[in-house]
Design a protein around this motif. Structure first.
Motif, PDB file in Angstrom:
ATOM      1  N   LEU A 105       0.822  -1.202   0.000  1.00  0.00           N
ATOM      2  CA  LEU A 105       0.000   0.000   0.000  1.00  0.00           C
ATOM      3  C   LEU A 105       0.860   1.258   0.000  1.00  0.00           C
ATOM      4  O   LEU A 105       1.760   1.404   0.819  1.00  0.00           O
ATOM      5  N   ASN A 106       0.546   2.167  -0.932  1.00  0.00           N
ATOM      6  CA  ASN A 106       1.115   3.518  -0.908  1.00  0.00           C
ATOM      7  C   ASN A 106      -0.007   4.454  -0.499  1.00  0.00           C
ATOM      8  O   ASN A 106      -0.961   4.663  -1.249  1.00  0.00           O
ATOM      9  N   TYR A 107       0.088   5.006   0.710  1.00  0.00           N
ATOM     10  CA  TYR A 107      -0.961   5.877   1.247  1.00  0.00           C
ATOM     11  C   TYR A 107      -0.427   7.298   1.344  1.00  0.00           C
ATOM     12  O   TYR A 107       0.545   7.550   2.057  1.00  0.00           O
ATOM     13  N   GLY A 108      -1.043   8.213   0.595  1.00  0.00           N
ATOM     14  CA  GLY A 108      -0.623   9.606   0.636  1.00  0.00           C
ATOM     15  C   GLY A 108       0.806   9.827   0.192  1.00  0.00           C
ATOM     16  O   GLY A 108       1.475  10.750   0.663  1.00  0.00           O
ATOM     17  N   GLY A 109       1.309   8.978  -0.708  1.00  0.00           N
ATOM     18  CA  GLY A 109       2.677   9.121  -1.210  1.00  0.00           C
ATOM     19  C   GLY A 109       3.711   8.353  -0.424  1.00  0.00           C
ATOM     20  O   GLY A 109       4.913   8.502  -0.688  1.00  0.00           O
ATOM     21  N   HIS A 110       3.304   7.520   0.527  1.00  0.00           N
ATOM     22  CA  HIS A 110       4.237   6.783   1.379  1.00  0.00           C
ATOM     23  C   HIS A 110       4.032   5.277   1.234  1.00  0.00           C
ATOM     24  O   HIS A 110       2.916   4.776   1.450  1.00  0.00           O
ATOM     25  N   TRP A 111       5.090   4.573   0.858  1.00  0.00           N
ATOM     26  CA  TRP A 111       5.054   3.113   0.861  1.00  0.00           C
ATOM     27  C   TRP A 111       5.239   2.631   2.295  1.00  0.00           C
ATOM     28  O   TRP A 111       6.317   2.776   2.872  1.00  0.00           O
ATOM     29  N   ARG A 134       8.122   0.247   3.026  1.00  0.00           N
ATOM     30  CA  ARG A 134       9.481   0.776   2.988  1.00  0.00           C
ATOM     31  C   ARG A 134       9.766   1.739   4.125  1.00  0.00           C
ATOM     32  O   ARG A 134      10.905   1.880   4.549  1.00  0.00           O
ATOM     33  N   GLU A 135       8.745   2.416   4.614  1.00  0.00           N
ATOM     34  CA  GLU A 135       8.977   3.469   5.612  1.00  0.00           C
ATOM     35  C   GLU A 135       8.774   2.998   7.048  1.00  0.00           C
ATOM     36  O   GLU A 135       9.190   3.683   7.978  1.00  0.00           O
ATOM     37  N   VAL A 136       8.120   1.852   7.228  1.00  0.00           N
ATOM     38  CA  VAL A 136       7.911   1.316   8.578  1.00  0.00           C
ATOM     39  C   VAL A 136       8.718   0.035   8.712  1.00  0.00           C
ATOM     40  O   VAL A 136       8.383  -0.991   8.096  1.00  0.00           O
ATOM     41  N   ASP A 137       9.777   0.060   9.474  1.00  0.00           N
ATOM     42  CA  ASP A 137      10.596  -1.138   9.682  1.00  0.00           C
ATOM     43  C   ASP A 137       9.739  -2.242  10.301  1.00  0.00           C
ATOM     44  O   ASP A 137       8.947  -1.999  11.213  1.00  0.00           O
ATOM     45  N   PRO A 180      -4.981  10.200  -1.602  1.00  0.00           N
ATOM     46  CA  PRO A 180      -4.861   9.237  -2.697  1.00  0.00           C
ATOM     47  C   PRO A 180      -4.039   8.044  -2.225  1.00  0.00           C
ATOM     48  O   PRO A 180      -3.068   8.207  -1.483  1.00  0.00           O
ATOM     49  N   PHE A 181      -4.445   6.857  -2.630  1.00  0.00           N
ATOM     50  CA  PHE A 181      -3.656   5.670  -2.295  1.00  0.00           C
ATOM     51  C   PHE A 181      -3.779   4.644  -3.417  1.00  0.00           C
ATOM     52  O   PHE A 181      -4.758   4.634  -4.164  1.00  0.00           O
ATOM     53  N   TYR A 182      -2.753   3.809  -3.525  1.00  0.00           N
ATOM     54  CA  TYR A 182      -2.749   2.790  -4.573  1.00  0.00           C
ATOM     55  C   TYR A 182      -1.914   1.610  -4.120  1.00  0.00           C
ATOM     56  O   TYR A 182      -1.284   1.635  -3.045  1.00  0.00           O
TER      57      TYR A 182
END
Length: 261
Positions: A23-29, A32-35, A105-107
């Motif tokens: 999930l990419n939520y609001g421009g954040h994967w 990748r960003e949450v260990d 936006p999310f995708y």
């Protein structure tokens, strides 16, 4: 790392592959960003429900009056791993931070050319342990998938829409018309729907019909009151094969997003 091709250097950043439904939520994967976070599965992405408005017959059954596609929910199931309570709290806090903003936006990694718009309405954990699974509930008031904005430009009095992906009737995002000559009552029609102005437009003045925000501007000045009462902004639908007609020659620019269920 560096790859060498015909003595030229192709620089690329190697990253860990994402899960298929990441999930990419609001421009954040999130992966990748949450260990320690990993997307496991999703549900609800390809579902829809329709609310039917009908009137009962005196005898059996009912008479169909209208219907609408309802809001929907998508659920993301994930795994969160940590070695210590400090790691656990830090990673969970980061996840909550990334999900905090509403109406984003999310995708998903397996369909990155389309996006939804929605809100992370719930975050639940299956257990309060260092290694746990959980769920993110995404609430969508708009049930459609949206593609990137496409643009048709040209000049003349007709705009032909040829797009095989445009399979559902939808309103454009924006239509800009710049008449080559002054026109007293600019009018635009498509599929029996009409948009007309009750005010004149000089040559070279850009008329912007903003369907997304239900607005009209002439020469960069808002002029929604310049529309006639029979104008249709909210249901001025286009689809593949549609022809938009303009009663004045000039240049045009049509912006639209492809929507899918």
């Amino acid at each position: 790392m560096y790859d060498f091709h015909d003595l030229s250097i192709n620089r690329k950043i190697e990253t860990e592959p994402l899960p298929a439904e990441a999930l990419n939520y609001g421009g954040h994967w999130l992966d990748r960003e949450v260990d320690g976070y990993m997307t496991l599965s999703t549900s609800g992405r390809n579902e829809f429900s329709r609310q039917i408005n009908s009137a009962d017959r005196v005898d059996d059954g009912a008479v169909y009056l209208s219907s609408r596609i309802e809001s929907k929910k998508i659920t993301v199931t994930f795994q969160l791993l940590a070695s210590t309570i400090e790691q656990y709290n830090e990673r969970l806090e980061k996840l909550k931070q990334l999900l905090f903003q509403p109406n984003q936006p999310f995708y998903f990694a397996d369909l990155q050319q389309y996006h939804f718009v929605g809100t992370a309405s719930a975050l639940t954990l299956d257990s309060e342990t260092l290694n746990t699974t959980g769920k993110i509930e995404l609430s969508l008031t708009d049930p459609y998938l949206h593609g990137n904005v496409k643009t048709i430009t040209g000049s003349g009095t007709q705009i032909k829409v040829n797009d095989n992906e445009l399979i559902y009737p939808q309103t454009p995002t924006k239509l800009t018309i710049t008449p080559a000559e002054a026109v007293a009552n600019l009018a635009v029609t498509c599929n029996g729907k009409n948009i007309s102005l009750s005010v004149g437009v000089d040559a070279g003045q850009a008329v912007v019909i903003d369907f997304a925000n239900l607005n009209l501007s002439i020469n960069a000045v808002d002029n929604l009151m310049g529309l006639t009462l029979d104008s249709n902004l909210s249901d001025f639908y286009i689809s593949n094969g549609s022809m938009i007609s303009i009663n004045a020659t000039g240049s045009y620019k049509l912006d639209y997003e492809v929507k899918q269920l």
